[in-house]
Write an enzyme that holds these catalytic residues in place. Structure first.
Site, mmCIF file in Angstrom:
data_model
loop_
_atom_site.group_PDB
_atom_site.id
_atom_site.type_symbol
_atom_site.label_atom_id
_atom_site.label_comp_id
_atom_site.label_asym_id
_atom_site.label_seq_id
_atom_site.Cartn_x
_atom_site.Cartn_y
_atom_site.Cartn_z
ATOM 1 N N GLU A 156 0.828 -1.207 0.000
ATOM 2 C CA GLU A 156 0.000 0.000 0.000
ATOM 3 C C GLU A 156 0.863 1.258 0.000
ATOM 4 O O GLU A 156 0.490 2.281 -0.586
ATOM 5 C CB GLU A 156 -0.959 -0.009 1.196
ATOM 6 C CG GLU A 156 -1.924 -1.183 1.215
ATOM 7 C CD GLU A 156 -2.696 -1.358 -0.078
ATOM 8 O OE1 GLU A 156 -2.919 -0.355 -0.798
ATOM 9 O OE2 GLU A 156 -3.071 -2.497 -0.399
ATOM 10 N N HIS B 267 1.692 2.229 -3.521
ATOM 11 C CA HIS B 267 0.639 3.035 -4.144
ATOM 12 C C HIS B 267 0.732 4.485 -3.684
ATOM 13 O O HIS B 267 0.578 5.421 -4.479
ATOM 14 C CB HIS B 267 -0.737 2.480 -3.765
ATOM 15 C CG HIS B 267 -1.142 1.251 -4.502
ATOM 16 N ND1 HIS B 267 -1.121 1.156 -5.874
ATOM 17 C CD2 HIS B 267 -1.607 0.047 -4.051
ATOM 18 C CE1 HIS B 267 -1.551 -0.041 -6.245
ATOM 19 N NE2 HIS B 267 -1.844 -0.728 -5.159
ATOM 20 N N HIS C 133 3.426 6.386 -5.394
ATOM 21 C CA HIS C 133 3.036 6.707 -6.770
ATOM 22 C C HIS C 133 2.239 8.017 -6.804
ATOM 23 O O HIS C 133 2.382 8.823 -7.724
ATOM 24 C CB HIS C 133 2.200 5.554 -7.335
ATOM 25 C CG HIS C 133 2.182 5.483 -8.825
ATOM 26 N ND1 HIS C 133 1.417 4.584 -9.519
ATOM 27 C CD2 HIS C 133 2.825 6.205 -9.781
ATOM 28 C CE1 HIS C 133 1.600 4.742 -10.816
ATOM 29 N NE2 HIS C 133 2.447 5.722 -10.999
#
Length: 684
Positions: free
Chosen positions: A467, A470, A473
């Protein structure tokens, strides 16, 4: 008087302490009315559209709506009380209808088409993506069909929300009280303490077993009582279905059938043969047949290893006095014992070495090595629960790049699983920058006793890193155009690249030494345990690969074959056929896995669950660049800087394949994934 409508200063966070469900609907109605009025005014301007007069105002309208709806949607997921659920369900159709109005607006479509061809590649991609999305929303349809498309989209939004609610309700409604502690033999002391606390919270005497994953896993992996394991398995495998102890009470079966029928009709309206073709129009993969070949090839490569793994496990279970035929409620139990016997490794042995504060410290240290980041907690930031923490990410010069919340523990009113969501995206306001901010949400077992840290399994450490990938990102984007900044504009089958890339570090010795330190003694994770954790990466990797292929192939064929079934598709029959083709295990007839498959029926993975394996090829090959350069400090920083600049910083500003080639200098290759999975010796 409505805090959702208060103008927030740039980079101010939502004030969760002031938000209440009754604020949601009036605030959303207000901002949608404002947005419609502003849009009408701009589209009525006779001057030819320019980027500054069309796209930037649209971004500002989207940002205003997101500031209102984002906190509501988030609280619905992490604090799904009746009030927040009612507020979310009242507002979602309004937001969906507004989104469809934009997507099917002829004047807006003409304005986008009339935009001068942008000189910058990033803006050209934004324009191309926007025109494509108009077409995929039915802009070219006759009015009657356009209205039908809108009706379908609204209904699907409602059905997908109800699917998730049924699943949450089923989990919350189930509880099994065990008064005789002997029946819980084999479970860990921490799991027993949690079960006892759950019973005490309801004024009960004994131990309360529930279907949130930490509670379920504590039984299915450790309880010696086979009948108890079978009972919990049946309840878990039949959540929100027509089977099991809650049969028909929260049944998602009828929702599945309606969702599939409407998705197929939606795709047909747009001229696609099936929903899978429609879904793949915005993904890296070219066709459903290409994806199917990819999945079947993975299954073929994994099957020999999986057959050997299952044979070994069955023989081991017999040696332990187990049954001649392993059932689903036996697999995790004997796998845990087999892992302890074969590798000398168990979750409970490693758990004391992974206290959450130490894991975070090791993770933050890795981010410093890879990207020159510094993570600083913000103790005064607003939060929705006392367990939540907020952090800022700073660069080497101390400049703020963004932030994130971490909500780590399972709760009764919290959606299951783990996910990252966006609070703010990166965006320029004139000359000032809005920082991206992420929500990172997990469902780990909370601390057993006050004053003690939560102790994670290694699998939970991997989940946290996933997670966080992510989140990076989103936060490390350097794109100022919000529609392609961070995770926006990224093809769905590439969006898992940064998250799965981060998982690789959980098996590297240097990282494990930084993460692992005994919560009481401070003793570092022993080298012997590090070796065992590295060896565990390929433990039952064949069976795990087949399981993921089974899910992905079922999803793909479900959304492809429905268009050619000539009526309602027998989704249970299809699941049985997929299992017969690629799986070595046959669950009981009462198993209703699809009824809890929220990724494809309530999330964004419809005809896209294959993305996990597809992106794993990308992530393994990306990590191989670090392995090839060496994993010492200097190569880490050098290759990390290239990965950040080529992939993380670029968001969706270019096609994922282009970004990968910019980092690797070539197209992705599957060899690294096969090597990491222990499948490299299987002939191609």
């Amino acid at each position: 008087m409505n805090p959702l409508l208060d103008p927030r200063p740039l980079n101010a966070l939502p004030d969760f302490n002031r938000l209440a469900p009754e604020h949601a609907l009036p605030a959303l109605q207000t901002v949608l009315a404002e947005a419609r009025a502003a849009l009408q005014e701009r589209l009525g301007n006779p001057q030819p559209p320019r980027w500054e007069t069309l796209v930037e105002p649209l971004d500002a309208l989207s940002e205003r709506i997101a500031q209102v709806w984002g906190p509501v949607s988030h609280l619905f997921s992490v604090n799904s009380t009746p009030g927040w659920r009612e507020a979310y369900n009242a507002g979602l159709p309004l937001l969906t209808e507004y989104s469809l109005e934009l997507a099917q607006s002829e004047p807006l479509y003409r304005a986008w088409k009339a935009l001068p061809e942008p000189a910058e590649p990033v803006r050209r991609k934004i324009r191309d993506d926007a025109l494509r999305d108009f077409e995929l929303s039915g802009i070219a349809l006759p009015e009657a069909q356009k209205a039908r498309y809108k009706t379908i989209a609204l209904r699907l939004s409602e059905l997908q929300t109800r699917f998730e609610e049924h699943l949450l309700d089923a989990i919350q409604a189930y509880g099994l009280l065990i008064e005789d502690e002997q029946r819980l033999a084999g479970m860990t002391p921490a799991a027993l303490a949690q079960a006892r606390q759950k019973a005490e919270a309801r004024g009960e005497s004994g131990y309360r077993l529930t279907l949130d994953f930490p509670s379920y896993d504590a039984v299915i992996s450790y309880a010696d009582d086979r009948e108890l394991r079978r009972r919990l398995y049946e309840a878990y495998a039949t959540r929100a279905s027509d089977q099991g102890p809650q049969a028909g009470r929260f049944d998602n079966g009828p929702l599945i059938e309606e969702i599939l029928r409407l998705r197929q009709e939606q795709a047909a309206l747009l001229g696609f043969s099936d929903y899978a073709a429609y879904s793949l129009a915005t993904k890296m993969a070219d066709s459903a047949d290409q994806v199917e070949r990819f999945l079947l090839d993975l299954a073929r490569r994994a099957r020999p290893r999986a057959e050997a793994e299952l044979a070994e496990l069955s023989a081991f279970a017999l040696e332990q006095g187990g049954p001649p035929q392993l059932e689903p409620w036996d697999l995790a139990y004997y796998a845990e014992k087999f892992k302890a016997a074969r590798l000398g490794l168990s979750d409970e042995e490693t758990r004391p070495y992974f206290p959450l504060p130490q894991v975070l410290e090791g993770l933050f240290d890795l981010l410093g090595q890879l990207y020159g980041l510094r993570v600083v907690e913000q103790p005064d930031a607003p939060r929705w629960h006392p367990d939540v923490r907020h952090y800022r990410l700073l660069d080497r010069q101390g400049e703020v790049l963004g932030g994130f919340w971490l909500d780590p523990y399972a709760r009764d009113d919290k959606r299951g699983g783990a996910w990252m969501d966006e609070c703010h995206n990166r965006r320029r306001h004139g000359g000032r920058l809005q920082w991206p901010v992420a929500y990172l949400v997990c469902n780990f077992r909370p601390p057993v006793h006050p004053g003690e840290p939560a102790l994670l399994t290694h699998d939970e450490v991997v989940t946290l890193f996933h997670e966080f990938g992510h989140g990076l990102h989103l936060v490390l984007t350097e794109v100022d155009e919000p529609s392609v900044a961070g995770i926006h504009g990224v093809e769905w089958d590439a969006v898992e690249l940064p998250s799965q890339f981060m998982e690789n570090w959980c098996y590297e010795p240097a990282t494990l030494r930084a993460l692992g330190r005994h919560w009481k003694s401070g003793e570092p994770l022993p080298d012997a345990l590090i070796d065992k954790l590295r060896a565990s990466r390929v433990f039952h990797s064949g069976l795990a690969t087949l399981r993921q292929v089974e899910f992905a192939l079922f999803d793909l064929r479900l959304h492809r074959d429905h268009g050619h079934a000539g009526g309602a598709l027998d989704w249970l029959g299809l699941l049985r056929a997929v299992r017969a083709e690629v799986s070595l295990l046959s669950p009981p007839a009462f198993n209703r896995m699809p009824c809890s498959f929220s990724h494809i029926f309530a999330g964004g993975y419809a005809a896209g669950y294959y993305s996990y394996k597809w992106a794993e090829v990308l992530s393994a090959d990306a990590f191989a660049a670090f392995e090839e350069a060496g994993l010492s400090a200097r190569p880490l920083a050098e290759v990390g800087a290239r990965f950040r600049a080529s992939v993380l910083a670029r968001g969706g500003s270019a096609k994922a394949a282009e970004l990968f080639r910019a980092f690797r200098g070539r197209d992705p290759a599957i060899e690294a994934l096969l090597r990491h999975s222990g499948l490299e010796r299987v002939s191609p």
